[in-house]
Write an enzyme that holds these catalytic residues in place. Structure first.
Site, PDB file in Angstrom:
ATOM      1  N   HIS A   1       0.037  -0.328  -3.527  1.00 47.16           N
ATOM      2  CA  HIS A   1      -1.161  -0.843  -2.846  1.00 47.16           C
ATOM      3  C   HIS A   1      -1.437  -0.010  -1.612  1.00 47.16           C
ATOM      4  CE1 HIS A   1       2.353  -3.021  -1.269  1.00 47.16           C
ATOM      5  NE2 HIS A   1       1.726  -3.057  -0.095  1.00 47.16           N
TER       6      HIS A   1
ATOM      7  N   ASP B   1      -6.111  -9.047   2.723  1.00 43.14           N
ATOM      8  CA  ASP B   1      -4.694  -9.311   2.974  1.00 43.14           C
ATOM      9  C   ASP B   1      -4.539 -10.722   3.536  1.00 43.14           C
ATOM     10  OD1 ASP B   1      -2.026  -7.279   3.473  1.00 43.14           O
ATOM     11  OD2 ASP B   1      -2.004  -9.246   4.447  1.00 43.14           O
TER      12      ASP B   1
ATOM     13  N   HIS C   1       4.425  -3.295  -5.914  1.00 41.90           N
ATOM     14  CA  HIS C   1       3.298  -2.905  -6.776  1.00 41.90           C
ATOM     15  C   HIS C   1       2.418  -2.046  -5.869  1.00 41.90           C
ATOM     16  CE1 HIS C   1       0.043  -4.174  -9.901  1.00 41.90           C
ATOM     17  NE2 HIS C   1      -0.565  -3.348  -9.035  1.00 41.90           N
TER      18      HIS C   1
ATOM     19  N   CYS D   1       5.590 -10.120 -10.813  1.00 43.72           N
ATOM     20  CA  CYS D   1       4.997  -9.278  -9.767  1.00 43.72           C
ATOM     21  C   CYS D   1       3.766  -9.981  -9.226  1.00 43.72           C
ATOM     22  CB  CYS D   1       4.633  -7.906 -10.329  1.00 43.72           C
ATOM     23  SG  CYS D   1       3.637  -6.922  -9.187  1.00 43.72           S
TER      24      CYS D   1
ATOM     25  N   HIS E   1      -3.290  -0.238   2.053  1.00 41.89           N
ATOM     26  CA  HIS E   1      -3.902  -1.063   3.093  1.00 41.89           C
ATOM     27  C   HIS E   1      -5.116  -0.313   3.639  1.00 41.89           C
ATOM     28  CE1 HIS E   1      -0.204  -3.658   3.750  1.00 41.89           C
ATOM     29  NE2 HIS E   1       0.363  -2.598   3.222  1.00 41.89           N
TER      30      HIS E   1
ATOM     31  N   CYS F   1       0.460  -8.117  -9.796  1.00 39.19           N
ATOM     32  CA  CYS F   1       0.023  -8.205 -11.195  1.00 39.19           C
ATOM     33  C   CYS F   1      -0.633  -9.565 -11.450  1.00 39.19           C
ATOM     34  CB  CYS F   1       1.195  -8.003 -12.146  1.00 39.19           C
ATOM     35  SG  CYS F   1       1.650  -6.281 -12.416  1.00 39.19           S
TER      36      CYS F   1
ATOM     37  N   ASN G   1       2.822   1.896   2.340  1.00 42.32           N
ATOM     38  CA  ASN G   1       4.240   1.750   2.634  1.00 42.32           C
ATOM     39  C   ASN G   1       5.005   1.956   1.333  1.00 42.32           C
ATOM     40  OD1 ASN G   1       3.683   1.041   5.336  1.00 42.32           O
ATOM     41  ND2 ASN G   1       3.355  -1.092   4.743  1.00 42.32           N
TER      42      ASN G   1
ATOM     43  N   HIS H   1       0.505  -1.911 -13.392  1.00 38.91           N
ATOM     44  CA  HIS H   1       1.685  -1.992 -12.519  1.00 38.91           C
ATOM     45  C   HIS H   1       2.295  -0.617 -12.312  1.00 38.91           C
ATOM     46  CE1 HIS H   1       5.075  -3.850 -10.450  1.00 38.91           C
ATOM     47  NE2 HIS H   1       5.791  -2.889 -11.021  1.00 38.91           N
TER      48      HIS H   1
HETATM   49  P1  5GP Z   1       3.620  -4.041   2.200  1.00 37.47           P
HETATM   50  O1  5GP Z   1       4.465  -4.551   3.311  1.00 37.47           O
HETATM   51  O2  5GP Z   1       4.316  -4.125   0.870  1.00 37.47           O
HETATM   52  O3  5GP Z   1       3.044  -2.669   2.455  1.00 37.47           O
HETATM   53  O4  5GP Z   1       2.344  -4.957   2.163  1.00 37.47           O
HETATM   54  C1  5GP Z   1       2.250  -6.120   1.426  1.00 37.47           C
HETATM   55  C2  5GP Z   1       1.044  -6.857   1.953  1.00 37.47           C
HETATM   56  O5  5GP Z   1       0.705  -7.832   1.022  1.00 37.47           O
HETATM   57  C3  5GP Z   1       1.281  -7.549   3.284  1.00 37.47           C
HETATM   58  O6  5GP Z   1       0.347  -7.067   4.246  1.00 37.47           O
HETATM   59  C4  5GP Z   1       1.094  -9.019   2.956  1.00 37.47           C
HETATM   60  O7  5GP Z   1       0.432  -9.725   3.989  1.00 37.47           O
HETATM   61  C5  5GP Z   1       0.251  -8.967   1.693  1.00 37.47           C
HETATM   62  N1  5GP Z   1       0.472 -10.086   0.780  1.00 37.47           N
HETATM   63  C6  5GP Z   1       1.679 -10.521   0.305  1.00 37.47           C
HETATM   64  N2  5GP Z   1       1.491 -11.529  -0.561  1.00 37.47           N
HETATM   65  C7  5GP Z   1       0.145 -11.731  -0.640  1.00 37.47           C
HETATM   66  C8  5GP Z   1      -0.663 -12.643  -1.391  1.00 37.47           C
HETATM   67  O8  5GP Z   1      -0.195 -13.490  -2.162  1.00 37.47           O
HETATM   68  N3  5GP Z   1      -2.014 -12.553  -1.215  1.00 37.47           N
HETATM   69  C9  5GP Z   1      -2.582 -11.610  -0.380  1.00 37.47           C
HETATM   70  N4  5GP Z   1      -3.935 -11.617  -0.277  1.00 37.47           N
HETATM   71  N5  5GP Z   1      -1.840 -10.752   0.333  1.00 37.47           N
HETATM   72  C10 5GP Z   1      -0.500 -10.803   0.204  1.00 37.47           C
HETATM   73 ZN    ZN Z   2       2.677  -5.427 -10.526  1.00 38.62          ZN
END
Ligand code: 5GP
Ligand code: ZN
Length: 115
Positions: A98, A29, A96, A3, A100, A6, A85, A45
């Site tokens: 999160h 992000d 995992h 993950c 925004h 994680c 989301n 997690h």
């Molecule tokens: P989701 O689409 O799952 O709601 O959002 C995942 C977010 O994680 C996206 O906005 C993407 O840009 C961000 N993200 C994905 N991988 C990484 C990473 O390795 N580092 C950082 N800082 N952000 C990440």
């Molecule tokens: Zn995780």
């Protein structure tokens, strides 16, 4: 477990941290969708918002306390948006939990596109 968040929480993958304590990490992000775009995650997690239970929900309240504290530090006194989301229809790409935290400009509404 494989993950990415994680691994970020464990410091195994680098991130630009803006806040950290025992339970929570906030970091920028990688692909910002607003002038300020921070992700706030539990270190534990939890796969998604659909996996919040009476046993693990306290960290969600804590995350919102952290968001309120960060608002001033990130220059978001004029407001911000918190987005979660969840699952496939919610377009969750990282499984995992999160949140925004987006701001620094007037946001559009409604937030969805398509049919
Ligand atoms: P989701 O689409 O799952 O709601 O959002 C995942 C977010 O994680 C996206 O906005 C993407 O840009 C961000 N993200 C994905 N991988 C990484 C990473 O390795 N580092 C950082 N800082 N952000 C990440
Ligand atoms: Zn995780």
């Amino acid at each position: 477990m494989d993950c990415i968040f994680c691994k970020i929480a464990a410091g195994e993958i680098p991130s630009t941290k803006v806040y950290e304590d025992d339970a929570v990490l906030a970091f920028k992000d990688l692909d910002p969708q607003a002038p300020v775009h921070v992700l706030i995650i539990p270190k534990e997690h939890i796969a998604s918002a659909a996996d919040i239970t009476p046993e693990n929900s306290a960290v969600v309240a804590h995350i919102f306390e952290v968001a309120a504290k960060l608002a001033g530090e990130l220059g978001l006194e004029n407001g911000f948006r918190i987005v979660n989301n969840c699952g496939e229809d919610g377009m969750q790409s990282v499984r995992h939990l999160h949140f925004h935290m987006l701001g620094g400009k007037k946001m559009g509404w409604p937030p969805y596109a398509g049919e």
